[in-house]
Design a protein around this motif. Structure first.
Motif, PDB file in Angstrom:
ATOM      1  N   GLY A  65       0.824  -1.198   0.000  1.00  0.00           N
ATOM      2  CA  GLY A  65       0.000   0.000   0.000  1.00  0.00           C
ATOM      3  C   GLY A  65       0.858   1.247   0.000  1.00  0.00           C
ATOM      4  N   HIS A  66       0.233   2.395  -0.208  1.00  0.00           N
ATOM      5  CA  HIS A  66       0.961   3.658  -0.200  1.00  0.00           C
ATOM      6  C   HIS A  66       1.498   3.933   1.198  1.00  0.00           C
ATOM      7  CE1 HIS A  66       1.759   7.968  -0.530  1.00  0.00           C
ATOM      8  NE2 HIS A  66       1.729   7.803  -1.844  1.00  0.00           N
ATOM      9  N   PRO A  67       2.753   4.380   1.330  1.00  0.00           N
ATOM     10  CA  PRO A  67       3.344   4.572   2.664  1.00  0.00           C
ATOM     11  C   PRO A  67       2.594   5.581   3.532  1.00  0.00           C
ATOM     12  CG  PRO A  67       4.768   5.473   0.943  1.00  0.00           C
ATOM     13  CD  PRO A  67       3.730   4.650   0.252  1.00  0.00           C
ATOM     14  N   GLN A  68       1.904   6.533   2.931  1.00  0.00           N
ATOM     15  CA  GLN A  68       1.149   7.534   3.699  1.00  0.00           C
ATOM     16  C   GLN A  68      -0.361   7.327   3.556  1.00  0.00           C
ATOM     17  OE1 GLN A  68       3.103  11.118   1.933  1.00  0.00           O
ATOM     18  NE2 GLN A  68       3.630  11.624   4.050  1.00  0.00           N
ATOM     19  N   ARG A  69      -0.761   6.089   3.346  1.00  0.00           N
ATOM     20  CA  ARG A  69      -2.160   5.821   2.988  1.00  0.00           C
ATOM     21  C   ARG A  69      -3.163   6.257   4.063  1.00  0.00           C
ATOM     22  NH1 ARG A  69       0.813   1.542   4.027  1.00  0.00           N
ATOM     23  NH2 ARG A  69       0.170  -0.140   5.435  1.00  0.00           N
ATOM     24  N   TRP A  70      -2.830   6.092   5.347  1.00  0.00           N
ATOM     25  CA  TRP A  70      -3.797   6.459   6.383  1.00  0.00           C
ATOM     26  C   TRP A  70      -3.933   7.969   6.506  1.00  0.00           C
ATOM     27  CZ3 TRP A  70      -6.960   2.823   7.586  1.00  0.00           C
ATOM     28  CH2 TRP A  70      -6.536   1.491   7.551  1.00  0.00           C
ATOM     29  N   LEU A  71      -2.834   8.683   6.334  1.00  0.00           N
ATOM     30  CA  LEU A  71      -2.909  10.145   6.355  1.00  0.00           C
ATOM     31  C   LEU A  71      -3.660  10.659   5.135  1.00  0.00           C
ATOM     32  CD1 LEU A  71      -2.090  12.588   8.001  1.00  0.00           C
ATOM     33  CD2 LEU A  71       0.083  12.637   6.760  1.00  0.00           C
ATOM     34  N   ILE A  72      -3.421  10.027   3.986  1.00  0.00           N
ATOM     35  CA  ILE A  72      -4.140  10.411   2.767  1.00  0.00           C
ATOM     36  C   ILE A  72      -5.627  10.137   2.930  1.00  0.00           C
ATOM     37  CG2 ILE A  72      -4.461   9.844   0.322  1.00  0.00           C
ATOM     38  CD1 ILE A  72      -1.425   9.289   0.225  1.00  0.00           C
ATOM     39  N   LEU A  73      -5.973   9.028   3.571  1.00  0.00           N
ATOM     40  CA  LEU A  73      -7.390   8.734   3.816  1.00  0.00           C
ATOM     41  C   LEU A  73      -8.028   9.846   4.631  1.00  0.00           C
ATOM     42  CD1 LEU A  73      -9.757   6.726   3.606  1.00  0.00           C
ATOM     43  CD2 LEU A  73      -8.939   5.681   5.733  1.00  0.00           C
ATOM     44  N   GLY A  74      -7.305  10.368   5.614  1.00  0.00           N
ATOM     45  CA  GLY A  74      -7.832  11.480   6.391  1.00  0.00           C
ATOM     46  C   GLY A  74      -8.076  12.712   5.545  1.00  0.00           C
ATOM     47  N   VAL A  75      -7.181  12.975   4.598  1.00  0.00           N
ATOM     48  CA  VAL A  75      -7.318  14.141   3.726  1.00  0.00           C
ATOM     49  C   VAL A  75      -8.547  14.009   2.824  1.00  0.00           C
ATOM     50  CG1 VAL A  75      -6.284  15.378   1.788  1.00  0.00           C
ATOM     51  CG2 VAL A  75      -4.874  14.720   3.759  1.00  0.00           C
ATOM     52  N   ILE A  76      -8.689  12.845   2.187  1.00  0.00           N
ATOM     53  CA  ILE A  76      -9.825  12.704   1.261  1.00  0.00           C
ATOM     54  C   ILE A  76     -11.145  12.626   2.031  1.00  0.00           C
ATOM     55  CG2 ILE A  76      -8.425  11.661  -0.554  1.00  0.00           C
ATOM     56  CD1 ILE A  76      -9.443   8.948   0.228  1.00  0.00           C
ATOM     57  N   CYS A  77     -11.101  12.130   3.264  1.00  0.00           N
ATOM     58  CA  CYS A  77     -12.318  12.120   4.069  1.00  0.00           C
ATOM     59  C   CYS A  77     -12.734  13.539   4.452  1.00  0.00           C
ATOM     60  CB  CYS A  77     -12.134  11.264   5.319  1.00  0.00           C
ATOM     61  SG  CYS A  77     -12.242   9.481   5.011  1.00  0.00           S
ATOM     62  N   LEU A  78     -11.762  14.432   4.646  1.00  0.00           N
ATOM     63  CA  LEU A  78     -12.084  15.832   4.920  1.00  0.00           C
ATOM     64  C   LEU A  78     -12.800  16.455   3.726  1.00  0.00           C
ATOM     65  CD1 LEU A  78     -11.819  18.366   6.704  1.00  0.00           C
ATOM     66  CD2 LEU A  78      -9.598  18.786   5.639  1.00  0.00           C
ATOM     67  N   ALA A  79     -12.299  16.171   2.519  1.00  0.00           N
ATOM     68  CA  ALA A  79     -12.961  16.676   1.320  1.00  0.00           C
ATOM     69  C   ALA A  79     -14.365  16.100   1.194  1.00  0.00           C
ATOM     70  CB  ALA A  79     -12.125  16.322   0.088  1.00  0.00           C
ATOM     71  N   GLN A  80     -14.489  14.823   1.462  1.00  0.00           N
ATOM     72  CA  GLN A  80     -15.784  14.148   1.375  1.00  0.00           C
ATOM     73  C   GLN A  80     -16.764  14.696   2.409  1.00  0.00           C
ATOM     74  OE1 GLN A  80     -15.482  10.170   2.700  1.00  0.00           O
ATOM     75  NE2 GLN A  80     -17.609   9.650   2.276  1.00  0.00           N
ATOM     76  N   LEU A  81     -16.287  14.946   3.619  1.00  0.00           N
ATOM     77  CA  LEU A  81     -17.158  15.421   4.687  1.00  0.00           C
ATOM     78  C   LEU A  81     -17.790  16.756   4.328  1.00  0.00           C
ATOM     79  CD1 LEU A  81     -18.205  15.025   7.577  1.00  0.00           C
ATOM     80  CD2 LEU A  81     -16.151  16.196   8.403  1.00  0.00           C
ATOM     81  N   THR A  82     -17.018  17.626   3.687  1.00  0.00           N
ATOM     82  CA  THR A  82     -17.538  18.932   3.290  1.00  0.00           C
ATOM     83  C   THR A  82     -18.753  18.780   2.391  1.00  0.00           C
ATOM     84  OG1 THR A  82     -15.263  19.752   3.335  1.00  0.00           O
ATOM     85  CG2 THR A  82     -16.911  21.162   2.295  1.00  0.00           C
ATOM     86  N   VAL A  83     -18.674  17.851   1.458  1.00  0.00           N
ATOM     87  CA  VAL A  83     -19.772  17.641   0.519  1.00  0.00           C
ATOM     88  C   VAL A  83     -20.964  16.999   1.215  1.00  0.00           C
ATOM     89  CG1 VAL A  83     -20.449  16.493  -1.612  1.00  0.00           C
ATOM     90  CG2 VAL A  83     -18.154  17.414  -1.379  1.00  0.00           C
ATOM     91  N   LEU A  84     -20.705  16.005   2.038  1.00  0.00           N
ATOM     92  CA  LEU A  84     -21.782  15.257   2.674  1.00  0.00           C
ATOM     93  C   LEU A  84     -22.588  16.099   3.647  1.00  0.00           C
ATOM     94  CD1 LEU A  84     -19.820  11.961   3.287  1.00  0.00           C
ATOM     95  CD2 LEU A  84     -21.724  12.268   1.694  1.00  0.00           C
ATOM     96  N   LEU A  85     -21.934  17.029   4.320  1.00  0.00           N
ATOM     97  CA  LEU A  85     -22.657  17.886   5.252  1.00  0.00           C
ATOM     98  C   LEU A  85     -23.791  18.629   4.563  1.00  0.00           C
ATOM     99  CD1 LEU A  85     -19.717  19.423   7.323  1.00  0.00           C
ATOM    100  CD2 LEU A  85     -21.441  17.816   8.145  1.00  0.00           C
ATOM    101  N   ASP A  86     -23.566  19.004   3.318  1.00  0.00           N
ATOM    102  CA  ASP A  86     -24.575  19.790   2.613  1.00  0.00           C
ATOM    103  C   ASP A  86     -25.739  18.956   2.101  1.00  0.00           C
ATOM    104  OD1 ASP A  86     -22.168  21.815   2.451  1.00  0.00           O
ATOM    105  OD2 ASP A  86     -23.982  22.901   1.902  1.00  0.00           O
TER     106      ASP A  86
END
Length: 460
Positions: free
Chosen positions: A5-26
């Protein structure tokens, strides 16, 4: 992606989840603003429903095309583009001074949201190994539920301190932070042989779903046999029929009919549509129940929906729901999860006379059900799609979920309107809508579990 897997995969997951959360809230943040919008913009019930549905319906129509484009041209590029468009739409929504402007801005936000929702799940599938994907999808699903349920809480807080436009302007700093993190951290991934975007398919599906929901919204006020309702229903049938025909004939369809030959995929998709139908409409009614029946203010109503999100986050991030699902197996886990959700909706509908106690029990049951069922369904869908088409798979998952959510708001809103028009109290009408949502969720559990169980037997 390497074998580890990508060496920073868990941190990257946090980043994309932040982007996703912004959309889902609306998807839900507007629910607590309904009284304010009705008062300040003189919005009618149909106006409110279109403010909500414009966002989800545009996403529904564009998710497949966005997923295909992400596979071909780059998932990171689509994440960046989506964040920019979503931020611009949020700014326009926050500054709108009429219902028409707000509906248009929400539709524009839906374009950015379509790009974001397809790429977040697709990137997660690319950076994690197959063994880690279920856990990663569990976290992704927890963020999904958090955004779904935390919208009323954040919206209530903002309305308690600012005017209604602030519920959109709050997106701007979050989108900017997510944009900076995506640029720096998220790796680019694409399928050079990806399918071409199916623009006609996107147009037909958008027209068909918009016409269908418009007919449902118009039914209670204009009559189900009125020319307005019958004409728009006919447009929906023709457009969706043409979409199905077109997808079966072209070499690069958005919705490949061959996917539906996999019972894992079909079962999970059926469950996703019904679960979002029931939950989207039920949460739309719940926020009105808390404010208009139980008498809570916007912030109080938002706080009282928080137990749903908190239970999902605790069960998913602790790994409890993943362990239960592994022990029970996917079909049983989905059936159990959706049974708990249906019982939660029944609790809210039946025990409303006890005040918030019945609602709290219902929210906790719904949260537990979401934590168990949603990750299992998402993983079933994505595992049935070739890895190089991860964006398309995420688009299919998101399209049907968004469609279910928008249709749920329309149908359960129509149930409420019809109940009140027939002489029932507002409380009785809200309860009737919750029970319809419970039936839809329970049916989704049986359908998904049955098809997934048969698929596993065939594989064995």
């Amino acid at each position: 992606m390497t074998s580890q897997g990508h060496p920073q995969r868990w941190l990257i997951l946090g980043v994309i989840c932040l982007a996703q959360l912004t959309v889902l809230l609306d998807n839900t943040v507007l629910n607590v603003a309904i009284p304010s919008l009705t008062r300040e913009l003189h919005a009618a019930t149909a106006d409110i429903q279109w403010m909500i549905n414009a966002y989800s319906l545009v996403q529904s129509g564009l998710l497949l095309t966005a997923g295909s484009a992400a596979d071909r041209y780059g998932r990171k590029k689509m994440l960046i583009t989506g964040l920019v468009l979503f931020g611009a739409g949020s700014l326009a929504a926050g500054l709108a001074d009429s219902t028409g402007q707000l509906v248009a801005a929400r539709a524009g936000m839906g374009v950015g949201g379509a790009l974001l929702l397809t790429t977040t799940l697709a990137v997660a599938m690319q950076i994690f190994t197959p063994d880690e994907q279920p856990r990663a999808i569990g976290i992704w699903s927890a963020v999904n539920a958090l955004g779904f349920a935390a919208g009323p809480l954040i919206g209530g807080f903002m309305l308690n301190h600012f005017w209604w436009g602030a519920i959109f302007l709050i997106n701007l700093p979050v989108a900017a932070l997510a944009l900076a993190a995506v640029v720096v951290m998220v790796p680019e991934s694409r399928n050079p042989q990806g399918d071409r975007p199916d623009l006609l398919g996107a147009l037909l599906s958008t027209i068909g779903m918009a016409a269908l929901v418009f007919a449902i919204i118009s039914g209670p006020g204009h009559g189900w046999t009125s020319a307005r309702v019958l004409a728009t229903a006919a447009v929906a049938v023709l457009a969706l029929g043409a979409f199905a025909y077109w997808e079966s004939r072209i070499p690069f369809p958005m919705l490949d009919p061959h996917f539906f030959r996999d019972r894992r995929f079909t079962g999970a998709v059926a469950g996703a549509v019904l679960i979002t139908f029931g939950m989207g409409g039920a949460l739309f009614l719940l926020t009105q129940h808390l404010q208009l029946v139980l008498g809570y203010g916007p912030l109080e109503a938002g706080l009282r929906t928080a137990p749903l999100a908190l239970s999902v986050v605790v069960l998913n991030f602790s790994g409890l729901s993943a362990r239960w699902a592994a022990r029970l197996g996917t079909p049983v886990a989905i059936a159990l999860g959706m049974l708990l959700m249906a019982l939660g909706l029944v609790s809210i509908a039946v025990l409303d006379s006890t005040g918030y106690g019945g609602t709290l029990l219902g929210l906790l049951l719904i949260g537990a059900g979401c934590a168990i069922a949603n990750p299992a369904m998402a993983h079933a869908i994505m595992s049935a799609i070739p890895p190089e088409k991860a964006g398309v798979g995420a688009g299919i998952n998101g399209t049907l979920a968004e469609f279910g959510n928008g249709l749920g708001v329309a149908v359960l809103g129509a149930v409420l309107s019809s109940s009140v028009a027939s002489g029932k109290s507002l409380s009785a009408g809200l309860g009737a809508g919750q029970l319809v949502g419970a039936v839809a969720v329970l049916a989704g559990g049986f359908v998904a579990a049955g098809l997934l169980g048969k698929a596993e037997k065939n594989v064995a």
